[in-house]
Design a protein around this motif. Structure first.
Motif, short mmCIF file in Angstrom:
data_model
loop_
_atom_site.label_atom_id
_atom_site.label_comp_id
_atom_site.label_asym_id
_atom_site.label_seq_id
_atom_site.Cartn_x
_atom_site.Cartn_y
_atom_site.Cartn_z
N ASN A 84 8.06 -0.23 -4.93
CA ASN A 84 8.96 -0.60 -3.99
C ASN A 84 7.94 -0.95 -2.66
OD1 ASN A 84 11.15 2.03 -4.55
ND2 ASN A 84 11.55 -0.11 -5.37
N THR A 85 6.64 -1.71 -3.15
CA THR A 85 6.06 -2.23 -2.03
C THR A 85 6.53 -3.41 -1.01
OG1 THR A 85 4.09 -1.78 -3.64
CG2 THR A 85 3.71 -3.37 -1.89
N ARG A 86 6.37 -2.98 0.23
CA ARG A 86 7.08 -3.91 1.25
C ARG A 86 8.68 -3.95 1.08
NH1 ARG A 86 3.62 -5.88 4.44
NH2 ARG A 86 5.13 -7.46 5.23
#
Length: 250
Positions: A84-86
């Motif tokens: 769930n990057t950014r």
């Protein structure tokens, strides 16, 4: 059939040369050179030959590097989405990358490895190229794969089994390299852990396992980047640096 015709059939037998002959991509033992089966499809030649031969060399000698780079980039991108990057929770952007990067590019690279005699590289690259293309197909709306499941739990279980199949294949790829290349052994082992985590996440619905799979996937991608860069630098006569792969003596 005459002996002369047998000697000309170079595609059915290895070539043996004696004396002061220079080996070409073969093994030398006791003054006898056992060359690989010659092929016009992928016959590696030095970089100082004519331009058309140089093009053939670039298409074949660098094939495995393109394949590993494609695998590394696609694996790293999907894994960044899995953690769930950014704030990204939908990973469908990776579909295009999986089709043409990790999929088509890697598959073609594997095909080029077959005539070069690299059985392991050809098998691994084509199989993981097929993995990424099949993975992308599942998430393309027009394919109808996901729409065939009315129950989300049923789809998750089916997708978990899909990942288990690739886990089994990954485990089968480890024994051929475990005693000769530490880098590939670590890469495949890390990938196996990634698949265990992601398949477990599909079966249980645990977001923690998904993120754990993403973390190991990021590690897998970075290791693959390292291997690809190491092989690319090794092909240069005057590379700025050499990256060891932990190759063991045969």
């Amino acid at each position: 059939m005459s002996r002369s015709s047998d000697a000309q059939d170079v595609e059915k037998a290895n070539i043996e040369m004696t004396g002061n002959a220079i080996p070409h991509d073969g093994d030398t033992k006791a003054g006898v050179i056992h060359a690989r089966r010659p092929s016009r499809i992928a016959n590696p030649v030095p970089a100082y030959v004519a331009s058309q031969s140089l093009l053939a060399w670039l298409l074949t000698e660098l094939a495995i590097y393109r394949g590993v780079f494609a695998f590394a980039a696609t694996t790293w991108l999907l894994s960044m989405y899995n953690v769930n990057t950014r704030g990204i929770h939908t990973s469908n952007v990776v579909v295009g990358m999986a089709l043409f990067g990790g999929g088509l590019t890697q598959f073609i690279a594997g095909m080029w490895e077959f005539p070069r005699g690299n059985v392991f590289g050809a098998t691994v690259l084509t199989m993981y190229g097929a993995f990424w293309m099949s993975y992308a197909t599942i998430f393309i709306p027009g394919s109808g794969v996901m729409l065939a499941f009315s129950d989300e739990t049923e789809f998750n279980n089916a997708f978990g089994m899909y990942l288990i199949v690739w886990l089994i294949l990954t485990l089968l790829f480890i024994p051929p390299v475990v005693r000769r290349n530490m880098a590939f052994t670590i890469l495949l082992s890390t990938l196996a852990v990634t698949l265990i985590m992601l398949s477990g996440a599909e079966f249980t619905g645990s977001p923690r396992l998904t993120k754990a799979g993403g973390v190991f996937g990021i590690m897998t991608g970075l290791i693959a980047f390292y291997i690809a860069e190491s092989e690319l630098l090794a092909s240069e006569a005057r590379a700025i640096v050499r990256l060891p792969l932990g190759e063991l003596a045969q």
